[in-house]
Structure formats: C-alpha cells, structure tokens
Design an enzyme around this catalytic site. Structure first.
Site, PDB file in Angstrom:
ATOM      1  N   ASP A   1      49.963  39.672  38.786  1.00  0.00           N
ATOM      2  CA  ASP A   1      48.818  39.402  37.906  1.00  0.00           C
ATOM      3  C   ASP A   1      49.392  39.024  36.546  1.00  0.00           C
ATOM      4  O   ASP A   1      50.605  39.114  36.317  1.00  0.00           O
ATOM      5  CB  ASP A   1      47.934  40.655  37.799  1.00  0.00           C
ATOM      6  CG  ASP A   1      46.698  40.424  36.934  1.00  0.00           C
ATOM      7  OD1 ASP A   1      46.143  39.306  36.943  1.00  0.00           O
ATOM      8  OD2 ASP A   1      46.275  41.361  36.234  1.00  0.00           O
ATOM      9  N   SER A   2      48.498  38.670  35.626  1.00  0.00           N
ATOM     10  CA  SER A   2      48.965  38.399  34.266  1.00  0.00           C
ATOM     11  C   SER A   2      49.296  39.706  33.536  1.00  0.00           C
ATOM     12  O   SER A   2      50.054  39.698  32.574  1.00  0.00           O
ATOM     13  CB  SER A   2      47.884  37.640  33.490  1.00  0.00           C
ATOM     14  OG  SER A   2      46.715  38.436  33.389  1.00  0.00           O
TER      15      SER A   2
ATOM     16  N   GLY B   1      43.222  33.364  31.942  1.00  0.00           N
ATOM     17  CA  GLY B   1      41.867  32.827  32.124  1.00  0.00           C
ATOM     18  C   GLY B   1      41.453  31.752  31.149  1.00  0.00           C
ATOM     19  O   GLY B   1      40.464  31.052  31.381  1.00  0.00           O
TER      20      GLY B   1
ATOM     21  N   GLU C   1      43.791  44.795  27.724  1.00  0.00           N
ATOM     22  CA  GLU C   1      45.230  44.835  27.421  1.00  0.00           C
ATOM     23  C   GLU C   1      45.509  45.550  26.091  1.00  0.00           C
ATOM     24  O   GLU C   1      46.600  46.058  25.883  1.00  0.00           O
ATOM     25  CB  GLU C   1      45.815  43.411  27.397  1.00  0.00           C
ATOM     26  CG  GLU C   1      45.889  42.749  28.775  1.00  0.00           C
ATOM     27  CD  GLU C   1      46.976  43.324  29.704  1.00  0.00           C
ATOM     28  OE1 GLU C   1      47.944  43.921  29.207  1.00  0.00           O
ATOM     29  OE2 GLU C   1      46.820  43.179  30.939  1.00  0.00           O
TER      30      GLU C   1
HETATM   31  N1  DGL Z   1      43.429  39.633  36.037  1.00  0.00           N
HETATM   32  C1  DGL Z   1      43.444  38.226  36.230  1.00  0.00           C
HETATM   33  C2  DGL Z   1      42.250  37.748  37.023  1.00  0.00           C
HETATM   34  O1  DGL Z   1      41.844  38.435  37.927  1.00  0.00           O
HETATM   35  C3  DGL Z   1      43.862  37.395  35.052  1.00  0.00           C
HETATM   36  C4  DGL Z   1      43.093  37.585  33.791  1.00  0.00           C
HETATM   37  C5  DGL Z   1      43.671  36.800  32.618  1.00  0.00           C
HETATM   38  O2  DGL Z   1      44.880  36.904  32.366  1.00  0.00           O
HETATM   39  O3  DGL Z   1      42.885  36.085  31.970  1.00  0.00           O
HETATM   40  O4  DGL Z   1      41.733  36.685  36.836  1.00  0.00           O
END
Ligand code: DGL
Length: 290
Positions: free
Chosen positions: A30-31, A63, A170
């Site tokens: 994930d990010s 995102g 975050e």
């Molecule tokens: N948690 C991720 C998702 O499900 C990425 C969110 C992000 O970094 O914007 O889209």
C-alpha cells in the site's frame, strides 16, 4: 474490463520445490498504513502465512497521483517483490487495484490480487443502493461502479472522493473534531441518497470506521474489501497447492520513507512496534535512489 479476484496466471515456474513455495511470503503493499487492514485480515484468516509488507510512504498519497504514476509505482513495487521471492501479491491499495491491476497482471507471472472485485461482489450480494468512499483516482477510474454494474446492472451506485482522509490517517488524526467534521461533509451526499451499503473504497478509510459509524445510520451495511480479498487469496493458495502449513516467519515490514515514523504510527494498529526496514526500490532496479 478484467477485474477477477484471482489471476489465472500459472504458479511460478521457478526451480523451487512445492514445499519452498508454500513457505514463501505473500507480498502485501500500500502507500502507507492503510494496507495494515489487509494484513490484519491475513493474520486472522491465514495465520500460517509469512508476509512481506511494503508501504510506499515516501510517495503517498497515491490517490491524487496521475494514472501513469500509479502504474509506474505498482510496477516498481511488484518488480522488487518478485525479486524478494514472494509467491503471491495482494495489492492492499484500492487506487492501485483500480488503475494498475489489469496491466500488471499481463506483465508479471505471479498471482496478483486486487480489492475492487472482491469488494464489489460483497456489496452487491445484499443491496441495491451502494455508496463508495474512495480516493480521487479510484473514484475517477469508475472501477467500483463498473465492477458492480457488471454483476448487477440495476444496482444504484454513488461515489464520493475523500482527498483529506489519507493525510488525516497518516498524521494520526483519527479522533480529532476536524476529522469528524470532514467525514460528515463527505458522507452527507451518500446519506441524502439513502444508501443501504457503504464500501470502504480505500484501505486507509477502514481505519476511520469508528468515525464513519457514528455518522451513518446503523442500518447501513459497511463493506471492508480487505476481508473479501483475503478470502480470495485463501482460495487461490489452495488452488495452487501453496497454502503454508508450517509455522510462519515474522512479518517483514519495509518502507520507502521513514522507518521510525511507520513503526510509531503502525503500533496502534498492530498492537506492537514492528521492526521496519527502509528500502530503495530504484536501487533494486539499478537506478539511482533520490
Ligand atoms: N490506501 C490506498 C487505497 O486503498 C492508497 C491511498 C492513498 O495513498 O491515497 O487507495
């Protein structure tokens, strides 16, 4: 659009024995901390599996990035994970699943699972009026809407993009009055549409469930796609004959940003402070690390 939960790619054709493949890790990425919601489901449902978790914290949020950047990030992470010897990858990121899954499945000869189809299937099972909260990139892609409509063309779908949520999670601002106010604003259009089901269309947003639940009527069913992608992963492992039966190795946590910050933030979601390594994906691809 190909959005199947499990890829039909053959198992890795390396020289490793089936026993070694069973013991190999599942890659999860994930990010940031959002993917820990998938990790928690893996611990619950597949406790014998060993996991490699990667958070691309140096480049979050995903995102608000362009589709070509998101695809590039997914390719870099997958290349690195394949080099680490994983037996399967779960994109614990809806944004990558929406934008990059189809392309990378054609490029990598390893099972890669995404969140969109498992989440859409679970939502459609019992409902007609479905709300989705997602990142701007996921909402713009319409991946959830298309997946839902492919299963049930008559289902009503409304999407809201919530760009402020990931930075708030975050920054660990889950319980602040400001977060509550922002959540109220994002959810208001879905409440006006009288949705009966809400999909957490971003793994970070599931961590905001305590806030979301106080705003939405109790009758609204919440779908956490993490639960459903892990169920799909279990099926895939069984099908491939690589479900682990021995004891697992401790989860390996890697990040592209600050290891200390990730360890500190994730403590509350994991119940312990993980040991976190900082890795440079570009170095793995023989490019200089900035
Ligand atoms: N948690 C991720 C998702 O499900 C990425 C969110 C992000 O970094 O914007 O889209």
């Amino acid at each position: 659009m190909i959005l199947s939960a499990s890829t039909l790619s053959p198992p890795e054709t390396s020289c490793s024995s089936p026993k070694n493949s069973q013991r190999s890790r599942i890659g999860v990425f994930d990010s940031g901390v959002g993917g820990l919601t998938v990790l928690r489901e893996l611990y619950r449902r597949l406790p014998a599996e060993s996991i490699l978790y990667f958070a691309d914290t140096a480049r979050l949020p995903y995102g608000t990035r362009s589709a070509s950047e998101i695809l590039q990030f997914a390719r870099e992470i997958l290349t690195w994970m394949v080099n680490q010897g994983v037996k399967m990858v779960i994109m614990a990121c809806n944004t990558c699943s929406a934008i990059a899954l189809e392309a990378v499945r054609r490029e990598f000869h390893i099972p890669i699972l995404g969140l969109i189809l498992p989440g859409a299937r679970a939502a459609v099972e019992q409902s007609q009026r479905i709300g989705i909260i997602a990142t701007p990139a996921t909402a713009t892609s319409n991946a959830y809407r298309c997946a839902i409509r492919e299963i049930n063309a008559r289902a009503k779908v409304w999407q809201v993009s919530c760009p402020e949520f990931v930075p708030l999670v975050e920054q660990n601002c889950i319980n602040s009055a400001y977060t509550y106010q922002v959540a109220q604003q994002y959810l208001a259009p879905l409440q006006r549409k009288k949705i009966d089901t809400l999909i957490y269309g971003c793994t970070h947003y599931t961590l905001l469930a305590p806030v979301v639940r106080t705003i939405l009527p109790s009758g609204v069913r919440a779908i956490n796609p993490a639960q459903h992608v892990v169920a799909a992963a279990e099926q895939e492992l069984e099908l491939m004959g690589v479900k682990n039966t021995d004891s697992p190795s401790p989860t390996r946590f890697c990040v592209s940003g600050s290891a200390g910050q990730f360890a500190h933030l994730s403590r509350q979601w994991l119940g312990c402070s993980p040991k976190v390594e900082k890795v440079c994906l570009q170095a793995a691809q023989k490019r200089p690390c900035l």
